[in-house]
Write a protein that holds these residues in place. Sequence first.
Motif, PDB file in Angstrom:
ATOM      1  N   GLY A  81       0.816  -1.216   0.000  1.00 38.32           N
ATOM      2  CA  GLY A  81       0.000   0.000   0.000  1.00 38.32           C
ATOM      3  C   GLY A  81       0.847   1.262   0.000  1.00 38.32           C
ATOM      4  O   GLY A  81       0.563   2.226  -0.717  1.00 38.32           O
ATOM      5  N   ALA A  84       2.447   1.556  -3.427  1.00 33.91           N
ATOM      6  CA  ALA A  84       1.441   1.963  -4.413  1.00 33.91           C
ATOM      7  C   ALA A  84       1.193   3.463  -4.333  1.00 33.91           C
ATOM      8  O   ALA A  84       1.090   4.144  -5.359  1.00 33.91           O
ATOM      9  N   MET A  89      -0.300   4.572  -7.748  1.00 29.22           N
ATOM     10  CA  MET A  89      -1.137   3.464  -8.224  1.00 29.22           C
ATOM     11  C   MET A  89      -2.067   3.008  -7.104  1.00 29.22           C
ATOM     12  O   MET A  89      -1.865   3.331  -5.941  1.00 29.22           O
ATOM     13  N   SER A  90      -3.031   2.221  -7.479  1.00 29.88           N
ATOM     14  CA  SER A  90      -3.980   1.667  -6.520  1.00 29.88           C
ATOM     15  C   SER A  90      -3.300   0.597  -5.661  1.00 29.88           C
ATOM     16  O   SER A  90      -2.459  -0.153  -6.166  1.00 29.88           O
ATOM     17  N   PRO A  91      -3.700   0.470  -4.403  1.00 27.36           N
ATOM     18  CA  PRO A  91      -3.196  -0.651  -3.606  1.00 27.36           C
ATOM     19  C   PRO A  91      -3.808  -1.996  -4.038  1.00 27.36           C
ATOM     20  O   PRO A  91      -3.361  -3.042  -3.598  1.00 27.36           O
ATOM     21  N   ASP A  92      -4.807  -1.949  -4.903  1.00 28.48           N
ATOM     22  CA  ASP A  92      -5.416  -3.162  -5.437  1.00 28.48           C
ATOM     23  C   ASP A  92      -4.553  -3.658  -6.593  1.00 28.48           C
ATOM     24  O   ASP A  92      -4.656  -3.169  -7.723  1.00 28.48           O
ATOM     25  N   TRP A  93      -3.714  -4.648  -6.323  1.00 25.18           N
ATOM     26  CA  TRP A  93      -2.746  -5.112  -7.314  1.00 25.18           C
ATOM     27  C   TRP A  93      -3.403  -5.652  -8.579  1.00 25.18           C
ATOM     28  O   TRP A  93      -2.790  -5.661  -9.633  1.00 25.18           O
ATOM     29  N   THR A  95      -5.418  -4.277 -10.365  1.00 23.29           N
ATOM     30  CA  THR A  95      -5.636  -3.186 -11.325  1.00 23.29           C
ATOM     31  C   THR A  95      -4.342  -2.695 -11.971  1.00 23.29           C
ATOM     32  O   THR A  95      -4.394  -1.866 -12.874  1.00 23.29           O
ATOM     33  N   TRP A  96      -3.204  -3.199 -11.520  1.00 22.28           N
ATOM     34  CA  TRP A  96      -1.936  -2.719 -12.047  1.00 22.28           C
ATOM     35  C   TRP A  96      -1.733  -3.171 -13.488  1.00 22.28           C
ATOM     36  O   TRP A  96      -2.114  -4.285 -13.857  1.00 22.28           O
TER      37      TRP A  96
END
Length: 162
Positions: A81, A84, A89-93, A95-96
């Motif tokens: 987190g 990110a 970037m989002s902490p939701d991997w 979405t990378w």
Amino acid sequence: MPLPALDDDLVDFGDIPAPINALLQEGVYWHPADPARARACFRSAIDLAPDVLPSYRCLFKAHNKQRDFAAAYAVALEGLGRAAMQAGMSPDWSTWTRPALAAAPTVPARFLLHSLKAVAFIELRRGHESASRAALAHLQALDPEDGVGASVIAALLDREDA
């Protein structure tokens, strides 16, 4: 046991503040003989400078080595987190994307990949094979050259299937 001088056989954590480097070196030093003390050093480094990413890696690896997979997972996500945020970037991997990682600053982008590898490994150790496979598949898509060593996790998963 006395601590080594900071110019003795040190781990290169990169360009980090000297007080944080000292805590990480101390944690590395104590880890074989006193894992709890080592983990305290690593946690102190995070608490003092939460943007210094190597501290998270030290702590999640220390927890993992002690087979405290829940704590290792929590720290891996905590570091992920923070990285990110630094990478924008989002902490939701999930979405990378490769282009987003390529556009991000090098240190947090690299840490994101290493953290995702850690998530895949820790999930496997926690018995969450499908979560491990999902993290691994995304890591392989982000790093098809296997620069962070996702193939190691893939081999472990293959062994689980055998």
